[in-house]
Design a protein around this motif. Structure first.
Motif, PDB file in Angstrom:
ATOM      1  N   ALA A 177     -17.458   6.930  -3.940  1.00  0.00           N
ATOM      2  CA  ALA A 177     -17.469   7.572  -5.253  1.00  0.00           C
ATOM      3  C   ALA A 177     -17.953   6.594  -6.329  1.00  0.00           C
ATOM      4  CB  ALA A 177     -16.073   8.086  -5.589  1.00  0.00           C
ATOM      5  N   SER A 178     -17.511   5.339  -6.224  1.00  0.00           N
ATOM      6  CA  SER A 178     -17.952   4.339  -7.200  1.00  0.00           C
ATOM      7  C   SER A 178     -19.447   4.108  -7.109  1.00  0.00           C
ATOM      8  CB  SER A 178     -17.199   3.017  -6.970  1.00  0.00           C
ATOM      9  OG  SER A 178     -15.809   3.204  -7.120  1.00  0.00           O
ATOM     10  N   ASN A 179     -19.974   4.123  -5.845  1.00  0.00           N
ATOM     11  CA  ASN A 179     -21.402   3.930  -5.665  1.00  0.00           C
ATOM     12  C   ASN A 179     -22.200   5.061  -6.306  1.00  0.00           C
ATOM     13  OD1 ASN A 179     -23.745   2.661  -4.659  1.00  0.00           O
ATOM     14  ND2 ASN A 179     -23.761   4.027  -2.874  1.00  0.00           N
ATOM     15  N   GLU A 180     -21.725   6.295  -6.124  1.00  0.00           N
ATOM     16  CA  GLU A 180     -22.406   7.424  -6.759  1.00  0.00           C
ATOM     17  C   GLU A 180     -22.360   7.312  -8.274  1.00  0.00           C
ATOM     18  OE1 GLU A 180     -20.448  10.807  -5.175  1.00  0.00           O
ATOM     19  OE2 GLU A 180     -21.392  10.682  -3.186  1.00  0.00           O
ATOM     20  N   SER A 228      -3.251   0.942   7.971  1.00  0.00           N
ATOM     21  CA  SER A 228      -4.413   0.125   7.592  1.00  0.00           C
ATOM     22  C   SER A 228      -5.680   0.965   7.597  1.00  0.00           C
ATOM     23  CB  SER A 228      -4.555  -1.066   8.538  1.00  0.00           C
ATOM     24  OG  SER A 228      -3.425  -1.901   8.469  1.00  0.00           O
ATOM     25  N   ASN A 229      -5.837   1.839   8.644  1.00  0.00           N
ATOM     26  CA  ASN A 229      -7.011   2.709   8.689  1.00  0.00           C
ATOM     27  C   ASN A 229      -7.043   3.677   7.507  1.00  0.00           C
ATOM     28  OD1 ASN A 229      -7.964   1.539  11.032  1.00  0.00           O
ATOM     29  ND2 ASN A 229      -6.890   2.986  12.384  1.00  0.00           N
ATOM     30  N   TYR A 257       0.840  -1.209   0.000  1.00  0.00           N
ATOM     31  CA  TYR A 257       0.000   0.000   0.000  1.00  0.00           C
ATOM     32  C   TYR A 257       0.872   1.255   0.000  1.00  0.00           C
ATOM     33  CZ  TYR A 257      -3.138   3.616   1.690  1.00  0.00           C
ATOM     34  OH  TYR A 257      -3.833   4.802   1.839  1.00  0.00           O
ATOM     35  N   GLN A 258       1.914   1.285   0.878  1.00  0.00           N
ATOM     36  CA  GLN A 258       2.775   2.456   0.949  1.00  0.00           C
ATOM     37  C   GLN A 258       3.548   2.646  -0.368  1.00  0.00           C
ATOM     38  OE1 GLN A 258       5.296   2.190   4.392  1.00  0.00           O
ATOM     39  NE2 GLN A 258       3.579   2.179   5.836  1.00  0.00           N
ATOM     40  N   PHE A 301      -9.377   5.328   2.600  1.00  0.00           N
ATOM     41  CA  PHE A 301      -9.199   5.621   1.185  1.00  0.00           C
ATOM     42  C   PHE A 301     -10.091   4.715   0.318  1.00  0.00           C
ATOM     43  CE2 PHE A 301      -6.914   4.705  -2.802  1.00  0.00           C
ATOM     44  CZ  PHE A 301      -6.902   5.987  -3.345  1.00  0.00           C
ATOM     45  N   GLN A 302     -10.118   3.432   0.671  1.00  0.00           N
ATOM     46  CA  GLN A 302     -10.958   2.512  -0.081  1.00  0.00           C
ATOM     47  C   GLN A 302     -12.433   2.815   0.120  1.00  0.00           C
ATOM     48  OE1 GLN A 302      -9.716  -1.376   1.165  1.00  0.00           O
ATOM     49  NE2 GLN A 302      -7.873  -1.389  -0.157  1.00  0.00           N
ATOM     50  N   ALA A 303     -12.803   3.258   1.354  1.00  0.00           N
ATOM     51  CA  ALA A 303     -14.208   3.621   1.592  1.00  0.00           C
ATOM     52  C   ALA A 303     -14.609   4.803   0.721  1.00  0.00           C
ATOM     53  CB  ALA A 303     -14.420   3.925   3.071  1.00  0.00           C
TER      54      ALA A 303
END
Length: 904
Positions: free
Chosen positions: A681-684, A668-669, A586-587, A674-676
């Motif tokens: 955005a993907s949901n919109e 991790s948070n 991730y980093q 970031f994924q949330a």
């Protein structure tokens, strides 16, 4: 047929079949004016590896004279063909059109029975083309009519060469001109120039193989240049066809133009664009026949088609594809079998047959559906009667069969295939493709066929059963059945000419550069092997964290889990390394820099290791797709020893571990947040897309209703068109019967004085054939001694009045010729109508009419006399009644006495 040379006979004729490969067979066709041309031909002929077959359309005395003159002119033995003919080089065989003959296995048997063929030159050329293959040469000399025009096509199909005498030098140019119209003629020369060209062809048959030792590299360059010219002018790519077959075809073009090698021909074809069309015409040889390999078609008829038809519902069409259909014989064969099988089915499914080829000329011939009697030799007389109509000496496929087939230009190597097919018949085409192209074509056929569909191949072809795409249905007849696979894949990549040529010549090019390249490649492989052996274990993953490649020793850090197979590294890595590796990946993704983590203990079963992990982002320069290199480094023995003997308090160690875990949790948070955000955005975006899709669905529903309305209108229009077509067919049949039944010779000319239509009776005066439509009337020979026909036609168009004259023919028959304007229904002048009425027939009719008129006059006088007598009798009867005191009688009858015919 997308076909390399479009051979449909199971093999490429190289001229050595039947023992005839060591010499050429020159078939000469001649008629009126031919003896002089033949003498000129053999006056310049020298002994060589060729035999000469002359079909002389002459009477018996002229043939005998020809035999004597050729014996005096030529040193070659001259034989008048009788009995069994076994062909030998340096011989001249003369055939008479009055004799009959038939081909046996390896010889020709001339019989005494009278010939039944209308065009004996055509038949001899067809049989010699089939017997000698590429070693057959056709020569058309002086003569009348069109005999030979079909025969040279057969020789051309077999890979032979065609010459014709220059029409300007021929006594009768009609045969030469009809041969030129076919576009099969390679050269137009004087009769004396043709023998030297034939000798050059035999000499040039091995030019390509006889080039110096440096040929492979030069050959590669020349072939590449030739193929690029073909692609540039026609779009056809022949680089995936087998090299020997291509070279044999190109050799003939070298011999025709007397060029020494491929390099010279490549330069020639670059400077002469018309040669591209001639070469492609030689490469696309469309050879096929009706019901070839009878046993295979019997299996198709008795087993495959009934199985396919049984599984079809009324509304489901039976879809068949014939790629490489050539001139259509195979497509019509399958259409005939389908028509026979569906004749007794009540709710028969619709038959859809797609017949494709890249040869435009062959497709045009297939669309016409017009074949000679020789081409129908494998068709039973019952099928000929049922599915063909006779037109003069040719046969045309019936319209109901023709309408089931759609002919189209299509290349199965580069164009998208048809889909949802039940049967694909591609016979004797794949044998000319290289392995790569063949595999791609087989995959294309599997994509096109529905599961359970059938593939029919030629007797020398097969599919790769190891691929699992097809199973064997009939090994003997090469019929295969499509298997259901996980997914249908269509390889749409078009082959590149340069890459294919490199493949063609890679094994032949023995130059130092190739050796150096192979050596460099070997050293590179050795270097990679050494790195894999001594470098730390490493993995390569893509941006989705899917494993792409791993070193030999990296597998010890992976562990297969239960469930579905996966390539995701976060599921394959050992559980104790998973959190740290996830964080490092991730980093590295966020920072675009290398990230490392250390002090990780891993249990490898036999031992425990303390390792550190380095994650480095890399970029693939070909497509800029990000990758990540994961390197597992093993801690040194000194570090492990220090870690074990350190006096650091336990609390300090726990605090460092807690700090590390907090850092890991924070990352991790952050990753979770970031994924949330991304998910939100993907949901919109998905909601917006859903709204757009709902709107699009409503529009599609509206369009569907409009299409249904349009479909109803089209259905109505289609019904009207069917009625119109029926009426047109009725009118056409009536007109055809009227034309065939009239004894008056009639010719319809357009405003340019070209033939538009003629009745059979007109052929008694003009030498007309079906191919004369569109030709000037002055270009057609006739028996008339009258030469002002064109002037009279011009006068009719100028004054719009009828011209009537008596004309005579060469056999002293007298005709009444009438020329009058051709008027359309809207009173426009569209040409001229010329009629010829036999004067003798007219006089006989006039005399009969005169006699009839005289007889009617006598009868009329007798009737008048009888009416006068009736009036007198009426008056006498009335007078008698008056005298007797009775009323007058006004109505009475007169009866004939049957015995003496007297009136009472």
């Amino acid at each position: 047929m997308e076909k390399p040379l479009n051979r449909r006979d199971g093999g490429d004729h190289t001229g050595d079949s039947n023992g005839s490969g060591s010499f050429l067979a020159v078939v000469l066709g001649a008629a009126k004016g031919g003896p002089k041309a033949l003498e000129d031909f053999f006056r310049h002929t020298t002994p060589g590896d060729a035999c000469y077959l002359i079909m002389a359309h002459l009477d018996a005395n002229e043939i005998a004279t020809l035999v004597r003159s050729l014996k005096n002119i030529s040193s070659l033995p001259v034989t008048l063909a009788k009995g069994k003919i076994e062909f030998a080089p340096n011989h001249i065989y003369i055939f008479s059109h009055l004799d009959g003959w038939r081909m046996e296995e390896d010889y020709l048997l001339v019989t005494t029975e009278s010939a039944k063929e209308l065009n004996p030159i055509d038949r001899l050329m067809e049989q010699m083309g089939s017997f000698f293959g590429m070693n057959a040469i056709g020569v058309i000399l002086s003569g009348e009519g069109s005999d030979g025009a079909m025969g040279i096509r057969s020789i051309k199909k077999s890979g032979g060469v065609i010459f014709t005498q220059n029409p300007r030098e021929a006594e009768q140019s009609e045969m030469c001109r009809n041969a030129i119209v076919t576009e099969c003629v390679d050269e137009i020369l004087s009769a004396g120039e043709i023998p030297s060209r034939i000798h050059a062809i035999k000499k040039g048959n091995t030019l390509v193989q006889a080039t110096p030792a440096t040929t492979p590299e030069r050959q590669h360059q020349a072939l590449e240049q030739i193929f690029n010219e073909i692609i540039h002018h026609t779009g056809h790519d022949f680089t995936n066809y087998k090299k020997p077959t291509l070279l044999r075809r190109i050799e003939r073009r070298l011999a025709v133009h007397q060029l020494p090698d491929l390099t010279s021909y490549a330069a020639f074809i670059t400077d002469h664009s018309e040669e591209v069309a001639a070469l492609v015409n030689d490469l696309l040889i469309s050879v096929t026949s009706f019901f070839r390999d009878v046993k295979a078609f019997e299996t198709l008829e008795q087993e495959v088609l009934p199985m396919l038809l049984k599984a079809k519902k009324k509304e489901e069409p039976l879809r068949i594809w014939i790629p490489g259909c050539a001139t259509g014989e195979e497509a019509y064969t399958i259409a005939i079998l389908c028509a026979e099988k569906t004749a007794d089915i009540k709710d028969l499914p619709k038959i859809q047959i797609f017949a494709t080829d890249i040869d435009t000329a062959a497709i045009s011939t297939a669309r016409e559906g017009l074949y000679t009697a020789n081409e129908l030799s494998n068709v039973s007389s019952e099928r000929v009667r049922r599915f063909f109509t006779r037109e003069e000496n040719m046969f045309r496929i019936r319209r109901e069969i023709r309408e089931t087939i759609m002919f189209a230009n299509h290349s199965f190597l580069k164009d998208p295939p048809f889909s949802h097919l039940d049967l694909v018949s591609c016979r004797n085409v794949l044998i000319y493709l290289d392995r790569v192209a063949k595999d791609r074509v087989i995959n294309t056929f599997h994509f096109a066929l529905d599961p359970g569909g059938f593939l029919l191949l030629g007797s020398s072809e097969s599919v790769d059963l190891a691929s699992g795409l097809f199973s064997i249905y009939s090994r003997e007849h090469h019929i295969f059945q499509s298997r259901r696979s996980g997914g249908r894949v269509y390889a749409s990549t078009e082959p590149r000419a340069t890459a294919a040529l490199n493949k063609i010549t890679a094994s032949e090019t023995g130059n130092p550069e190739s050796d150096a390249a192979r050596e460099t490649l070997s050293m590179g492989n050795l270097h990679l092997q050494l790195l894999e052996q001594y470098a730390p274990p490493s993995l390569l993953v893509n941006e989705e964290y899917d494993l792409v490649h791993l070193s030999e020793t990296a597998g010890q850090y992976l562990q297969m889990a239960g469930g579905n197979m996966t390539r995701n590294i976060l599921r394959l890595i050992r559980p104790e390394l998973r959190p740290e590796l996830r964080t490092a990946l991730y980093q590295a993704t966020q920072r675009k820099t290398a990230v490392s983590t250390s002090g990780l203990e891993v249990d490898l079963g036999e031992r425990k290791e303390t390792i550190h992990i380095l994650v480095r982002p890399v970029v693939n320069m070909d497509n800029s797709q990000p990758y990540f290199l994961i390197i597992f480094g093993i801690a040194t023995g000194k570090e492990q020893e220090v870690a074990r003997i350190t006096d650091e308090p336990v609390t300090k160690h726990l605090e460092d571990e807690l700090a590390r875990l907090k850092t890991q949790l924070r990352f991790s948070n952050e990753q979770h947040e970031f994924q949330a955000e991304e998910l939100k955005a993907s949901n919109e975006e998905l909601q917006a897309m859903n709204e757009e899709l709902r709107s699009a669905a409503e529009e599609l529903e509206t369009n569907k209703e409009e299409l249904q309305s349009i479909n109803e209108e089209l259905r109505t229009v289609n019904e009207e068109l069917k009625l119109k077509i029926g009426e047109t067919s009725l009118f056409a049949n009536n007109l055809q019967n009227l034309i065939n039944s009239t004894d008056i010779g009639t010719i319809f000319l357009d405003r340019g004085f070209r033939v538009a239509l003629f009745t059979p009776a007109a052929r008694n005066i003009f030498n007309l054939i079906l191919s004369d439509y569109g030709r000037l009337i002055t270009d057609i020979t006739s028996r008339l001694t009258y030469s002002d026909l064109l002037k009279d036609a011009e006068a009719v168009l100028d004054k719009l009045t009828m011209v009537e004259k008596e004309v005579t023919t060469t056999d002293n028959q007298v005709y009444l010729m009438r020329l009058f304007p051709y008027r359309t229904t809207d009173d426009r002048i569209n040409g001229i109508v010329v009629t010829f009425i036999d004067i003798n027939t007219r006089k006989i009719a006039e005399e009969k009419l005169k006699e009839t008129i005289e007889e009617l006059t006598r009868f009329n006088k007798a009737m008048i006399s009888r009416e006068t007598r009736m009036i007198e009798l009426k008056k006498e009867v009335n007078e008698l009644k008056r005298r007797l005191g009775e009323p007058e009688i006004y109505r009475f009858s007169i009866e004939n006495d049957t015995d003496d015919g007297q009136q009472t």
